[in-house]
Design a protein around this motif. Structure first.
Motif, short mmCIF file in Angstrom:
data_model
loop_
_atom_site.label_atom_id
_atom_site.label_comp_id
_atom_site.label_asym_id
_atom_site.label_seq_id
_atom_site.Cartn_x
_atom_site.Cartn_y
_atom_site.Cartn_z
N SER A 174 65.15 -3.94 -16.40
CA SER A 174 64.86 -4.32 -17.78
C SER A 174 65.34 -3.22 -18.72
O SER A 174 65.57 -2.09 -18.31
N ARG A 175 65.46 -3.57 -19.96
CA ARG A 175 65.88 -2.61 -20.98
C ARG A 175 64.70 -1.72 -21.36
O ARG A 175 63.60 -2.20 -21.65
N SER A 176 64.92 -0.43 -21.36
CA SER A 176 63.84 0.52 -21.61
C SER A 176 63.46 0.56 -23.08
O SER A 176 64.31 0.37 -23.96
N LEU A 177 62.17 0.83 -23.31
CA LEU A 177 61.65 0.99 -24.66
C LEU A 177 61.35 2.47 -24.89
O LEU A 177 60.66 3.10 -24.10
N ILE A 178 61.89 3.01 -25.97
CA ILE A 178 61.60 4.39 -26.37
C ILE A 178 60.73 4.33 -27.61
O ILE A 178 61.12 3.72 -28.62
N SER A 179 59.53 4.90 -27.54
CA SER A 179 58.59 4.88 -28.65
C SER A 179 58.44 6.28 -29.22
O SER A 179 58.38 7.26 -28.48
N ILE A 180 58.38 6.35 -30.54
CA ILE A 180 58.22 7.61 -31.26
C ILE A 180 56.83 7.61 -31.88
O ILE A 180 56.52 6.74 -32.71
N TRP A 181 55.98 8.57 -31.49
CA TRP A 181 54.57 8.58 -31.86
C TRP A 181 54.26 9.71 -32.83
O TRP A 181 54.76 10.82 -32.67
N ASP A 182 53.43 9.41 -33.81
CA ASP A 182 52.87 10.44 -34.67
C ASP A 182 51.63 11.00 -33.99
O ASP A 182 50.67 10.26 -33.74
N VAL A 183 51.62 12.29 -33.69
CA VAL A 183 50.54 12.87 -32.89
C VAL A 183 49.21 12.82 -33.62
O VAL A 183 48.17 12.52 -33.02
N GLN A 184 49.21 13.09 -34.91
CA GLN A 184 47.95 13.16 -35.65
C GLN A 184 47.27 11.80 -35.75
O GLN A 184 46.08 11.67 -35.50
N SER A 185 48.04 10.79 -36.14
CA SER A 185 47.44 9.46 -36.33
C SER A 185 47.42 8.63 -35.06
O SER A 185 46.68 7.65 -34.98
N GLY A 186 48.24 8.99 -34.08
CA GLY A 186 48.31 8.20 -32.85
C GLY A 186 49.03 6.89 -33.00
O GLY A 186 48.90 6.01 -32.14
N THR A 187 49.80 6.73 -34.06
CA THR A 187 50.51 5.47 -34.30
C THR A 187 51.98 5.60 -33.91
O THR A 187 52.55 6.69 -33.91
N CYS A 188 52.58 4.47 -33.60
CA CYS A 188 54.00 4.43 -33.23
C CYS A 188 54.82 4.29 -34.51
O CYS A 188 54.70 3.28 -35.22
N ARG A 189 55.64 5.28 -34.80
CA ARG A 189 56.44 5.27 -36.02
C ARG A 189 57.72 4.46 -35.85
O ARG A 189 58.17 3.78 -36.76
N HIS A 190 58.33 4.57 -34.68
CA HIS A 190 59.59 3.87 -34.42
C HIS A 190 59.61 3.42 -32.96
O HIS A 190 58.97 4.03 -32.09
N SER A 191 60.37 2.39 -32.72
CA SER A 191 60.64 1.93 -31.36
C SER A 191 62.12 1.57 -31.28
O SER A 191 62.62 0.82 -32.13
N VAL A 192 62.79 2.10 -30.28
CA VAL A 192 64.20 1.79 -30.08
C VAL A 192 64.40 1.37 -28.63
O VAL A 192 63.68 1.80 -27.73
N SER A 193 65.37 0.54 -28.42
CA SER A 193 65.67 0.06 -27.07
C SER A 193 67.18 -0.01 -26.93
O SER A 193 67.84 -0.76 -27.65
N TYR A 194 67.71 0.79 -26.01
CA TYR A 194 69.16 0.84 -25.85
C TYR A 194 69.59 0.80 -24.40
O TYR A 194 70.44 0.00 -24.02
N HIS A 195 69.01 1.66 -23.57
CA HIS A 195 69.43 1.77 -22.18
C HIS A 195 69.00 0.54 -21.39
O HIS A 195 67.86 0.11 -21.46
N SER A 196 69.93 0.01 -20.61
CA SER A 196 69.66 -1.22 -19.86
C SER A 196 68.76 -0.97 -18.66
O SER A 196 68.13 -1.89 -18.16
N GLY A 197 68.67 0.25 -18.16
CA GLY A 197 67.77 0.58 -17.06
C GLY A 197 66.71 1.56 -17.53
O GLY A 197 66.37 1.63 -18.71
N ALA A 198 66.15 2.32 -16.58
CA ALA A 198 65.14 3.31 -16.93
C ALA A 198 65.78 4.50 -17.63
O ALA A 198 66.98 4.74 -17.51
N VAL A 199 64.96 5.24 -18.38
CA VAL A 199 65.42 6.45 -19.06
C VAL A 199 65.10 7.65 -18.18
O VAL A 199 63.97 7.82 -17.73
N GLN A 200 66.10 8.46 -17.92
CA GLN A 200 65.97 9.61 -17.03
C GLN A 200 65.44 10.84 -17.75
O GLN A 200 64.72 11.64 -17.16
N CYS A 201 65.79 10.99 -19.02
CA CYS A 201 65.48 12.24 -19.70
C CYS A 201 65.44 12.01 -21.20
O CYS A 201 66.20 11.18 -21.74
N LEU A 202 64.52 12.73 -21.89
CA LEU A 202 64.44 12.75 -23.34
C LEU A 202 64.40 14.20 -23.80
O LEU A 202 63.85 15.06 -23.11
#
Length: 1553
Positions: free
Chosen positions: A993-1021
Motif C-alpha cells: 500500500s501507499r505509505s502515509l506520512i503525517s506531520i504532527w504539532d507536538v504541543q497540540s497533538g494535531t496533525c498539521r499535514h499528511s502526504v502520501s508518495y511512496h508506493s511501499g513502506a518508508v525506510q527513513c525520515l
C-alpha cells in the motif's frame, strides 16, 4: 442569569461553603446563634434559639444589595426544629417576567415543631411554587434568612430531584443518574446511616410544593430519522468541512455526519421544508417551509438554534440563496394573489442578534425555477425558468431584472443555474441537455453546449446525432468546482465532466432521476439526490459510492419491529415494503409490488414477516431465503389489520369489508384455519393479541362494539358496547383502536372517537378507568410498555407519554416531534429503550425512563415465549451454502401481479468524534521493535516519543503520562523530529500500500499535514539542520529519495536509485548536503536551490573493496568533513565528504550494524548481535593514510536484549535512549555503565491478558513463554516469569485480593499449568493435567479449583493446593476449548445445587453450561448449546467460537462464532431460547462483556475494535490497531478495557455509549 453562571452550579451548590459561613464575612448572624458538634450527625452544626424568631437568625448574604444568584430549581434544607417552638425560613427569590424586569417574591415557611423531632431534609420546589401560587417563572434565589428556633447542618440548591434515602451505590444499581434529573444526596450533605440501618427509620424527609410528574423530563429524545425530502428532493448541502450533509426531512432539517450517520436536528418549522441555503463558510443556514405559512428561518448552524424568523411570501416559497458573506438572502415564492414574488433581505446583523429587513422586493410574471446570488457581487442575482434566463440587481432599494436574449432557445425549460467562480460566468442548463454560458457584462449568451448520451449502433439507423438532433441528456442539476463539473440528469446518472464537457471521466447510475448534484468544498466528494428519495455521495478519489439515506416517497402506513435482529419493516403508500437496520439506518431490502401494501407484521421469533395489500392479498415472506412462503386471497377489501400471536403459532388479518382470518403460522405455508365476519376494522391497531396468546380483541361487529375472542378458534368470549359507557355524553362513542397491555391480560385499552381511552376488564367488560381529552384530535395509535408503567398515544402530529396507572399529579408529557402529517402508528421497541413513530417519515426515539428489573415483571409476562430460536442440540452441516437474496427479483406470474425483492448492501463504519467516543485511549503498552528509527528524544526540550503499532506515543519521562498521536491505519515504520522539537513526522504503510506520512504539532497533538508518495513502506525520515527541508526514503520496493519543503510540505525533488536504500541523513552543518547508503554503496547528495524550488543532485560511490561484498546499512556525520557508514558484516567505514573517498575501515562488530550515532568525538554502534558499543574517534580528524587502524578506540560496551533499531543521545553522548527488536526502550548511562528499562513490550504474539480482581495489576502471556505482570497505574513491568522453549497460551488471576495470597496461573504448550505467587515472585506450583497444549484456564469463582482445557477438548479440574487432578470432563472431546468462564451464582435459581456457574466453549460451536459446588465435589450439566453453521467457509481459518455470561444477568449467555450470520446471540438459560441477536459486519475474533453500561467489545481480523451497547445496538468503531485483534478484555469494574493485536497492547478508558 448568564449561562456560564449556571454551569458552575451543576450538580449542586453547598451554600454554607459557597458563602464561607463560618467566617461571617459574606453572611451575618444576629441574636443567639452558636456552633457545636452534633452527636448524631458527627459534624459541626448551628443552633438558632430565641423567644422571638425574628430576633435570632442567620442571613445569607450579609448585605441586602447582594444576591446569592443560585439558579437551582430545588432548595434543600438540612435542619432539626426545636421541639414545640416556632421556626421561620425566609427565602427571597427573583421571578423573571421579561428580559428586562425582575420581580422579587418572598417565600416564608413558618410553623411550630412537634414535641418529637428528628433531623429532617426539607425540599422546596421553587419553580413549581412560584408557578402554582404566584403564576410567575422562577429565575434565581437572592437571599436566605434562617430564624429561630432550629438547628441547621447546611443548605444546598440543585436542578436534580435527589432522594436522601438512597445511597450512591443504591442509586448506581437503580440506574439513577444526573442525566435523568435524579440521583442520591451528595455525600457531604447526607445524614449518616449505620450499617444495616434504614435512612427513613432515623430521619424525616419533607417535600414541599412538589407535584409528582413523569421523570425524567423530557422522557423522549429524538435520536434518528429515516427519511429525506418531503416538499422537494432538490435540497441538500455540504458543510464547509465536508464531514456533514444537511437535508430536509419533511418539517425537520437534519445534519448527518457521513462517517457515523449521527444526526443533529433543526426543529421549528410547522410544514414541509422547501428550500435550504448556506452562507459561504456554512455558519448560517437559511430554511423555508411550503404551504400557506411560508416562514423563513435563519439558524446558527454549529449550535442548531434559530436566530431569526420572518415571513414575507404568502405561500409556495420554493427557492433561497445566501450571499457568500451571509449579508444578503434572496427568496422566490408566491404572494396572496398567487403571483411570483422575489424578495431580497438584509441579514448582515442576524448573527449579532439584529433583525432581518427587506432590502427590495418585486413581482414578476416569468417562471423561476432557481435563483442564486452572484459570488462576486452581493447585489447581483441570476435566475432561470421556463423560457427565460434573467440577471437581477438591487440598486437604491429597487430590484430590477434584465432578460438574456435566447433567440431560438426561448422555448427551452431551464432547470438550474450555477455560479462559476473561475470566470464569473453563470452556467444554465436545460431539460434538453443544453448548457449556456452567460456573459454578465453584456447580458448575452457566451457559449452553448449540448450533452448527448452515448450513441448505440443500430442496423436500421446510421445517421449520427448532431447538435440539434437526437435526444439530449435531460439535466436537472449542475455543480462546478475548481477542478471539474458535475451534472445530475433524468436518466439516473451522476456524471463528472471536465470544463469543456468533452468526455465523462466518472459516472454513477442511480435508481431514479438525479434531482440534485453538489460538489463538496474540497472537491473530493459529490453529493447526489434522487426523486425516489435516495441521498448519497460519490468519492472522487476512490471512485466509490456511499448511500447516506433511502426513504419512502409517500406516507408510511405502518411498521413492525424484529427485536432479535433489530430490523424494522415499513409499508408505505409509495407501493413499497422496506426493511431497515435500526442501528445503521440502512435499508436492507425492499419489496416492490404493483399492489399497494397496507400493513405489515414481523413474526416474533423467525425472520419472517407478513404484508397485507389493498387488493386483499396477504403474503408471507422469509427474509433469509428471499422466499415467498404464502400468498392468500381470502379478503375482499384492503387488509387493514395484521398481527402474529406472541408465541408465533398463529397469524391474524382483517380487511376493510369486515372479514377476519386466522392462519397457522407454525406451518411454512401459513394455511388458513378460519375466516369470520367482524364488519368493522380500522388500521393499524384494529387487532390486538394478549401477551399470553389466548385472547384476540378487535373492533366489531359494529363500530360501537369491541369483541374479545379466543385467539385459537376466534370463538367470541365477550362483547363490550363502548357507546353506553358514558351515559352523560350527548354523542355516541365509537371504538377506533384496541390494545392489550403486555404486562397484564386483565385489561384492554380502547381508544374512542370521543377522544377518550377506556380501560376495560377483559373478564366482565366493566369500565375500570377512563382518560378524557387525550389529544386535540382523536387518538390515531396507542401502545403500552412491556413493564406496564407507560402508555404512548398519538394524536395528529403529537405524541404523549402517560403514566399507565395515572397516579401522578402530572400524568403525561407532550412531545411535538416535528411530524408534518398525522402519525399513523407508534410503538415501543422490544427492548423498551426506544420508541418508533411513523407517518410522513420514520422517527426513532430514545426512551429515557429507567427500565425495571425483568425479574420484577408480572408473572404473566414471564411465561411468554418471545422467540422459538433455541439452538439445536446438534450442528447440522448443510450440503450447500446458505441461500442469498437474488437482487434481480423474484417473479410471481398470475392475476395478482408482480413483486420484486431487492437486497441493499450496507457496510457502515461508525467513527465517532473525540468528544463522543465511548472509549478513550489511555495507555499504550510496549514499543514497536519492528520499526527503524521509530524513537525520538530531545533532552533539551524534554520530548520523548516512540511508536507502537499505528500510534505515536508522546511520554513524559518524569510522570510516565502519555499522549497519543492517532491517525495512521498501518504500522508506523519510522519517526523524525525537528531540531526545535516542535514537530514530529511519522510514516506508516506496507509494501502493498501507499505509505502515509503525517506531520504532527507536538504541543497540540494535531496533525498539521499528511502526504502520501511512496508506493511501499518508508525506510527513513529526516529533517535538515535548519528544519527547512524534510527527507523521506522508500523501501526496497520503491527505492526513491523524496525531498520536501517544510513550509507547505510540497515535494521539491525526487531521485530514484537502482538498489534499496537503508539509511539517510542530513549534514549537521551544511543544510544543503545529505547522504544515503544502501545495497549499491553510498550516495552523496547536494540540494541546489533557486528561489522556492530545489533540485537534488546525487553522486554514487561504491563500497570499499577491502570490506568485500557487503551492503551499507547505517550512516552518520562526524563534524563537517567526515561520514561514518556501517555494513551488514560489522564494518565501519570513514569517508571524506569533500573528496567522497573512503579513508579507513575497521571491524566494529560481528553482525549487521543497524544504528550509527556520533556526538563530538564519540561514535555509537548498535548491531544485531545485541552489542551496543561506544568508540573514541578523535583521531579521525588528523587521519593519514599510513595511520589506518590506530584511529579509533573502544571505550565501553553493553549487551542488550535485542538488535538495536533506534537510538538518541545527548550532545556529550553520556546518556541516551536505545530501542531494540525485543520491544524494549533502554535508558543508557555511559558514565556508570548502567542501563534501565524504560518501556517494555512483548516481542512475539500476546496470547492473553487478564486483570487482577482489584485492578491494581494486569498480566499478559506470550508465545515466547513469558508471563508478565504490570502495574495498572504506571503501566510499568513489575515482574516477569519466563519459561524457556514453551509458549504460554492463557493466563488468569486467583480471586483472592490480599497481597500475600495473590496468584497468577498460566497454561503452557506442553500441557502444564504453572502457578506463580506475586508476593515472592516465584513459581509456587507446577501441574501437568494435560498431554497437549492448554488453550483456556480459569480459577473457579471462589478459588477452590482451577479449570484448564486442552486443545483436545478435555477439561481438567485441579486443586491449587496440592496440584491433584480432581476430575476430567470429556464432553467436548475432539474439539479445542476456546473459552472457560466461572462466575459466582446461586444455582438454585436453575433448580440445581451449587454456588458456581461456569461454561466451556469449543471450536465445534458447542457451549456447555455447568453448576458446581466444589467443596462437595458436585458438578452438573445445566445446558448444552449447539449452533448450526454452513459446511463451507471461504476464509483461511474458521472464526473462533466464544461465549460469555452477561455480567448484569448470569442467566444470559452471549455467543458468537462461525454460523449462518455474523452476529452476537443472547441465549436465556431460564427461557431456553435465544432472545436477542445483534448483527456484526465481520466475524468476531474476540469478545468481552462489561459489568458497566451493558457494553460489549468485539475484535475482528479487519483490525476493528467495535464497542456495542447491547441494549440498543448502538456501536462505535475504533481502528487504532495495525493488525487483527486476538484479545480484548474489560476490567472487573468495567472502567478499563484492553485490546491486543499481535504484540500491541492498548489500554482504554471506558466512557460508555
Amino acid at each position: 442569569m448568564g449561562r456560564r453562571q449556571m454551569y458552575w452550579q451543576h450538580p449542586y451548590v453547598n451554600i454554607f461553603k459557597y458563602v464561607r459561613v463560618e467566617e461571617w464575612k459574606r453572611s451575618a448572624k444576629e441574636g443567639n446563634v452558636s456552633a457545636y458538634t452534633d452527636k448524631t450527625l458527627k459534624c459541626p452544626v448551628f443552633r438558632i434559639r430565641g423567644p422571638v424568631p425574628a430576633n435570632s437568625y442567620i442571613l445569607l448574604p450579609k448585605n441586602s444589595s447582594q444576591s446569592l444568584g443560585l439558579t437551582g430549581r430545588f432548595f434543600y434544607l438540612l435542619f432539626r426544629p426545636t421541639p414545640g417552638k416556632y421556626f421561620v425560613v425566609h427565602l427571597d427569590v427573583a421571578a423573571g417576567v421579561s428580559s428586562l424586569i425582575w420581580l422579587h417574591d418572598p417565600l416564608c415557611l413558618v410553623g411550630p415543631a412537634p414535641t418529637s423531632v428528628r433531623w429532617t431534609c426539607l425540599m422546596l420546589d421553587l419553580q413549581l411554587t412560584l408557578s402554582d401560587y404566584l403564576s410567575r417563572s422562577y429565575s434565581h434565589l437572592k437571599n436566605i434568612k434562617l430564624c429561630a428556633n432550629m438547628t441547621v447542618k447546611n443548605m444546598f440548591t440543585s436542578d436534580l430531584l435527589l432522594d436522601p434515602g438512597v445511597s450512591f451505590s443504591q442509586a448506581k444499581l437503580m440506574g439513577l443518574t444526573s442525566s435523568q434529573g435524579t440521583g442520591a444526596i451528595p455525600r457531604e450533605m447526607s445524614f449518616p446511616v449505620p450499617k444495616g440501618g434504614s435512612w427513613h427509620d432515623l430521619y424525616d424527609y419533607i417535600r414541599y410544593s412538589y407535584r409528582y410528574s413523569l421523570l425524567p423530563d423530557p422522557i423522549l429524545r429524538l435520536n434518528r430519522i429515516i427519511g429525506f425530502g418531503g416538499a422537494t428532493f432538490k435540497c441538500a448541502l455540504w458543510s464547509k468541512s465536508g464531514d456533514e450533509v444537511v437535508y430536509p426531512c419533511h418539517a425537520i432539517i437534519v445534519s448527518m455526519k457521513i462517517s457515523s450517520n449521527q444526526q443533529r436536528f433543526f426543529i421549528g418549522h410547522t410544514d414541509k421544508v422547501s428550500a435550504l441555503a448556506f452562507n459561504g463558510n456554512t455558519t448560517l443556514l437559511a430554511s423555508a417551509q411550503t404551504g400557506n405559512n411560508s416562514v423563513v428561518r435563519v439558524w446558527n448552524y454549529n449550535k442548531a438554534n434559530c436566530m431569526a424568523m420572518f415571513r414575507t411570501h404568502a405561500h409556495s416559497l420554493s427557492c433561497l440563496s445566501f450571499s457568500c458573506g451571509g449579508g444578503i438572502l434572496c427568496g422566490v415564492g408566491k404572494d396572496k394573489h398567487n403571483k411570483t414574488m422575489v424578495v431580497v433581505w438584509n441579514t448582515l446583523n442576524v448573527s449579532k442578534g439584529g433583525e432581518v429587513s427587506i432590502l427590495a422586493k418585486t413581482h414578476t410574471d416569468v417562471d423561476i425555477h432557481t435563483m442564486k446570488v452572484a459570488f462576486f457581487d452581493d447585489t447581483r442575482m441570476v435566475s432561470c425558468g421556463l423560457g427565460n434566463i434573467r440577471l437581477w440587481r438591487v440598486r437604491n432599494g429597487t430590484l430590477r431584472s434584465c432578460p438574456v436574449n435566447l433567440d431560438e432557445y426561448q422555448t427551452l425549460d431551464f432547470t438550474d443555474v450555477e455560479k462559476c467562480e473561475t470566470n464569473q460566468t453563470p452556467l444554465n442548463i436545460t431539460r434538453s441537455g443544453h448548457i449556456f454560458e452567460i456573459d454578465y457584462s453584456s447580458v448575452v449568451i457566451k457559449n452553448v453546449r449540448r450533452l448527448l448520451p452515448a450513441q448505440m449502433q443500430h442496423a436500421d439507423r446510421r445517421e449520427k446525432w448532431t447538435f440539434n438532433t437526437g435526444p439530449g441528456i435531460a439535466i436537472n442539476s449542475i455543480s462546478v468546482s475548481s477542478s471539474f463539473c458535475a451534472t445530475g440528469s433524468e436518466d439516473g446518472f451522476l456524471r463528472l465532466w471536465p470544463f469543456d464537457f468533452s468526455t465523462v471521466f466518472l459516472e454513477a447510475e442511480h435508481e431514479g432521476p438525479v434531482s440534485m448534484a453538489l460538489i463538496s468544498f474540497d472537491s473530493l466528494r459529490v453529493l447526489a439526490a434522487t426523486s425516489t428519495g435516495n441521498l448519497g455521495f460519490l468519492d472522487v478519489s476512490s471512485r466509490g459510492y456511499n448511500t447516506l439515506m433511502r426513504s419512502h416517497t409517500d406516507t408510511v402506513l405502518g411498521f413492525s419491529v424484529d427485536g432479535i435482529h433489530r430490523h424494522l419493516t415499513t409499508a408505505s403508500s409509495d407501493g413499497t415494503v422496506r426493511i431497515w437496520n435500526m442501528d445503521s439506518l440502512h435499508q436492507l431490502y425492499d419489496f416492490v409490488s404493483e399492489d399497494s401494501p397496507c400493513s405489515v407484521a414481523f413474526h416474533p421469533g423467525e425472520q419472517i414477516f407478513s404484508c397485507g395489500f389493498s387488493s386483499g392479498v396477504v403474503r408471507v415472506f422469509a427474509i433469509s431465503s428471499a422466499k415467498l412462503l404464502a400468498d392468500h386471497k381470502y379478503h375482499r377489501g384492503e387488509v387493514v389489520g395484521l398481527a402474529f400471536s406472541p408465541d408465533g403459532e398463529f397469524m391474524y388479518s382483517a380487511d376493510s369489508q369486515g372479514s377476519l382470518a386466522l392462519y397457522n403460522s407454525s406451518e411454512e405455508e401459513h394455511s388458513v384455519i378460519k375466516v369470520v365476519c367482524i364488519l368493522k376494522a380500522r388500521a393499524p391497531d384494529a387487532l390486538t393479541v394478549s401477551s399470553d396468546s389466548r385472547c384476540l380483541a378487535f373492533v366489531g361487529p359494529s363500530e360501537y362494539t369491541v369483541t374479545i375472542a379466543d385467539a385459537r378458534t376466534l370463538d367470541e368470549l365477550l362483547h363490550v358496547d363502548v357507546s353506553i359507557l358514558d351515559v352523560e355524553s350527548p354523542r355516541l362513542d365509537s371504538a377506533l383502536k384496541v390494545c392489550f397491555p403486555p404486562a397484564s391480560t386483565k385489561h384492554l385499552l380502547v381508544a374512542t372517537s370521543g377522544n377518550k381511552i377506556l380501560w376495560v376488564c377483559t373478564k366482565t367488560g366493566r369500565l375500570l378507568r377512563e382518560l378524557s381529552k387525550v389529544h386535540k384530535h382523536h387518538c390515531s395509535s396507542l401502545a403500552v410498555s412491556d413493564d406496564g408503567r407507560f402508555l404512548l398515544t398519538a394524536g395528529h402530529s403529537a405524541v404523549k407519554v402517560w403514566d399507565y396507572n395515572m397516579q401522578l399529579d402530572i400524568n403525561s408529557q407532550v412531545m411535538f416531534i416535528g411530524h408534518s402529517h398525522p402519525i399513523r402508528q407508534l410503538s415501543f421497541t422490544p427492548d423498551q429503550l426506544g420508541v418508533v413513530s411513523v407517518g410522513d417519515a420514520i422517527f426513532l426515539w430514545d426512551f429515557l425512563a429507567n427500565p425495571v428489573n425483568s425479574s420484577a415483571h408480572n408473572a404473566e409476562v414471564d411465561d411468554i415465549q418471545l422467540s422459538n430460536g433455541m439452538p439445536r442440540k446438534t450442528a447440522p452441516l448443510p450440503s450447500s451454502p446458505p441461500p442469498r437474496l437474488d437482487i434481480s427479483g423474484i417473479d410471481r406470474v398470475g392475476h395478482r401481479g408482480k413483486f420484486v425483492f431487492r437486497l441493499f448492501a450496507s457496510a457502515c463504519r461508525s467513527s465517532p468524534d473525540a468528544q463522543e467516543e465511548g472509549i478513550k485511549l489511555k495507555a499504550v503498552i510496549g514499543y514497536n521493535g519492528n520499526g527503524r528509527g521509530n524513537m525520538v528524544w530531545s533532552p533539551d526540550q524534554g520530548l520523548f516519543a516512540y511508536s507502537c503499532g499505528c500510534v505515536v506515543v508522546v511520554e513524559d519521562l518524569h510522570t510516565g503520562s502519555q499522549r497519543h498521536l492517532q491517525g495512521h491505519r498501518e504500522e508506523i515504520s519510522c519517526l523524525a523530529v525537528t531540531n526545535d522539537a516542535q514537530t514530529i513526522a511519522s510514516a506508516g504503510g506496507t509494501n502493498s500500500s501507499r505509505s502515509l506520512i503525517s506531520i504532527w504539532d507536538v504541543q497540540s497533538g494535531t496533525c498539521r499535514h499528511s502526504v502520501s508518495y511512496h508506493s511501499g513502506a518508508v525506510q527513513c525520515l529526516a529533517f535538515s539542520r535548519d528544519d527547512r527541508f524534510f527527507l523521506s526514503v522508500g523501501d526496497f520496493s520503491d527505492p526513491e529519495v523524496a525531498l520536501w519543503s517544510t513550509r507547505n510540505f510540497q515535494m521539491l525533488s525526487s531521485v530514484r536509485v537502482s538498489g534499496p536504500i537503508h539509511d539517510a541523513a542530513f549534514s549537521p552543518s551544511a543544510a544543503s548536503q545529505m547522504a544515503c547508503v544502501g545495497t549499491d554503496g553510498v550516495y552523496f547528495c547536494f540540494i541546489q536551490t533557486q528561489g522556492q524550488d530545489a533540485d537534488l543532485q546525487v553522486q554514487r560511490v561504491n563500497t570499499p573493496a577491502e570490506v568485500g561484498d557487503v551492503e551499507l546499512t547505517a550512516l552518520c556525520y562526524h563534524m563537517d568533513d567526515f561520514l561514518f557508514t556501517g555494513t551488514n558484516r560489522g564494518h565501519v567505514c570513514t569517508w571524506d565528504v569533500r573528496t567522497q573517498r573512503c579513508l579507513m575501515t575497521w571491524e566494529a562488530d560481528e553482525g549487521e550494524i543497524g544504528v550509527l550515532l556520533c556526538r563530538g568525538n564519540r561514535l555509537l554502534t548498535g548491531s544485531n548481535t545485541r552489542w551496543l558499543r561506544l568508540w573514541e574517534v578523535e583521531a579521525v580528524q588528523s587521519l593519514k593514510a599510513e595511520e589506518k587502524g590506530r584511529a579509533v578506540v573502544l571505550e565501553q560496551e553493553i549487551m542488550l536484549d535485542g538488535a538495536t533499531v533506534s537510538a538518541s543521545f545527548d550532545n556529550t553522548m553520556d546518556m541516551g535512549i536505545v530501542g531494540t527488536t525485543a520491544g524494549t526502550l533502554w535508558y543508557i548511562n555511559w558514565s556508570d555503565n548502567s542501563n534501565i528499562r524504560l518501556v517494555s513490550g512483548h516481542k512475539t504474539k500476546v496470547n492473553d491478558v487478564a486483570f487482577s480482581f482489584d485492578e491494581s495489576h494486569f498480566a499478559t502471556c506470550s508465545e515466547d513463554g513469558s508471563v508478565r505482570v504490570w502495574s495498572t497505574l504506571s503501566y510499568e513491568l513489575v515482574v516477569q516469569f519466563q519459561v524457556l522453549n514453551q509458549a504460554c497460551d492463557c493466563v488468569c488471576w486467583s480471586p483472592f485480593s490480599s497481597a500475600d495470597s495473590t496468584y497468577v496461573a498460566g497454561g503452557y504448550s506442553d500441557g502444564t499449568v504453572r502457578i506463580f505467587r506475586l508476593a515472592s515472585t516465584e513459581m509456587e506450583m507446577k501441574l501437568h493435567p494435560h498431554h497437549v497444549a492448554i488453550s483456556a484456564i480459569q480459577y473457579s469463582a471462589n478459588g477452590h479449583v482451577i479449570l484448564s482445557a486442552g486443545k483436545n477438548g478435555l477439561v481438567a479440574v485441579s486443586s491449587p493446593v496440592n496440584g491433584a487432578t480432581i476430575r476430567v470432563i470429556k464432553d467436548h472431546k475432539g474439539a479445542m476449548i476456546t473459552t472457560i468462564q466461572c462466575v459466582n451464582e446461586q444455582c438454585k435459581n436453575f433448580g440445581l445445587e451449587g454456588n458456581d456457574l461456569w461454561l466451556a466453549t469449543s471450536a465445534d460451536r458447542r457451549v456447555s453450561v455447568w453448576t458446581a459446588d466444589w467443596m462437595k465435589d458436585k458438578c452438573n450439566l445445566l445446558d448444552w448449546l449447539s449452533f448450526p453453521a454452513p459446511a463451507h467457509f471461504t476464509g483461511d481459518s474458521l472464526p473462533p467460537s466464544m461465549a460469555s455470561f452477561c455480567p448484569a444477568d448470569h442467566s444470559l449467555v452471549v455467543y458468537t462464532g462461525y454460523g449462518v450470520e455474523k452476529e452476537l446471540s443472547f441465549y436465556s438459560l431460564t427461557k431456553k431460547q435465544i432472545i436477542k441477536k445483534i448483527s456484526l459486519p465481520h466475524w468476531a475474533t474476540c469478545i468481552s462483556l462489561s459489568s458497566k453500561s451493558h457494553l460489549v467489545a468485539v475484535g475482528s481480523h479487519e483490525r476493528v475494535l467495535k464497542l456495542i451497547k447491547s441494549t440498543s445496538g448502538r456501536f462505535q468503531d475504533f481502528l487504532q490497531h495495525s493488525d487483527s485483534l486476538q484479545t480484548c478484555q474489560f476490567s472487573p469494574s468495567g472502567t478499563l478495557l484492553f485490546s491486543v493485536a499481535y504484540n500491541e497492547i492498548l489500554l482504554w478508558e471506558v466512557r460508555g455509549l
